[in-house]
Design an enzyme around this catalytic site. Structure first.
Site, PDB file in Angstrom:
ATOM      1  N   HIS A 197     -18.035 -12.503 -33.862  1.00 41.05           N
ATOM      2  CA  HIS A 197     -19.032 -11.660 -34.526  1.00 41.05           C
ATOM      3  C   HIS A 197     -18.569 -11.367 -35.951  1.00 41.05           C
ATOM      4  CE1 HIS A 197     -19.770 -10.986 -30.237  1.00 41.05           C
ATOM      5  NE2 HIS A 197     -21.009 -10.665 -30.568  1.00 41.05           N
TER       6      HIS A 197
ATOM      7  N   ASP B  56     -22.208 -14.054 -34.274  1.00 42.32           N
ATOM      8  CA  ASP B  56     -23.413 -13.332 -33.876  1.00 42.32           C
ATOM      9  C   ASP B  56     -23.546 -12.002 -34.622  1.00 42.32           C
ATOM     10  OD1 ASP B  56     -23.706 -15.354 -32.057  1.00 42.32           O
ATOM     11  OD2 ASP B  56     -23.843 -14.062 -30.296  1.00 42.32           O
TER      12      ASP B  56
END
Length: 251
Positions: A214, A69
């Site tokens: 991430h 993400d």
């Protein structure tokens, strides 16, 4: 939606309790308990309280999905190098403004065969308080940037912070997105200790797990390097989340 019937049931029960047996304090306690459930449902995407999200794959084989993400970022190329070295395809949920900042990296993600998902235009901290129209604008503007920069469209959407509510649910439906969650959350943006992040991920793995990471730090890059060795050692293969959506449509 399914929680509406629960709300009506809750109101009926509390009116009954207050009218016949309970006191104001009983009503307040019930209200607070219900509010806690709603807040929990808003932040726990795996519950599917407001939105039915894909959080794992039903499978009998040892396979997991790596999802990243908040990119693309300055660190994303190193992640791509590592994934390419191990011949692994992942799913990247990209922020529109980050795509504008790193267009070449976004194009590289696509060129190397990874799956793209929408992660809104700005990943606003106030996501949970936005109206349906503003959430739709966040999603649609991210779509436009993806189309302009990468000539790509996606039906995959991951809510920022995993937060859902009635407004977000409407926005997802009206933009024809499939909400993607996870069942293994690394907390790599919160935990500083790389070993703790690694253990959190590897201990929580199951067949069909969707792992949330991430591509935003050197720390997570090093965790990923160790994680890929672990997956190879434990004979795990990988899949991208679009394969789940496609298989469900074909069922």
């Amino acid at each position: 939606m399914k929680h509406y019937s629960f709300i009506l049931f809750y109101i009926f029960c509390n009116v009954f309790i207050y009218a016949f047996h309970g006191s104001l304090w009983v009503y307040i306690a019930c209200f607070l308990a219900f509010s806690a459930v709603v807040v929990w449902g808003s932040f726990a995407i795996e519950l599917g309280y407001f939105v039915n999200s894909i959080t794992h794959k039903r499978t009998k084989i040892k396979e997991v999905a790596l999802t990243f993400d908040d990119g693309p970022t300055e660190f994303t190329p190193k992640f791509l190098d590592l994934l390419k070295e191990h011949r692994i395809k992942a799913t990247f949920f990209c922020i529109g403004k980050q795509i504008e900042k790193y267009p070449e990296t976004f194009q590289r993600i696509i060129a190397e065969g990874h799956t793209i998902g929408n992660h809104t235009l700005s990943h606003s901290n106030s996501t949970g308080f936005l109206s349906t129209s503003k959430m739709m604008a966040e999603i649609e503007n991210c779509d436009k940037i993806m189309k302009d920069v990468g000539n790509i469209q996606t039906h995959l959407y991951r809510p920022p912070f995993g937060v859902t509510n009635p407004s977000i649910a409407k926005a997802i439906r009206r933009t024809h997105k499939t909400s993607i969650g996870w069942n293994v959350r690394s907390l790599d943006t919160i935990i500083d200790d790389e070993k703790k992040i690694y253990l959190r991920v590897t201990k929580g793995l199951k067949k069909g797990s969707i792992i949330l990471l991430h591509d935003t730090s050197e720390k997570t890059y090093r965790v990923l390097a160790d994680l890929l060795v672990f997956l190879a050692d434990k004979k795990y293969s990988t899949f991208t989340v679009d394969s789940i959506r496609n298989s469900r449509q074909n069922d």
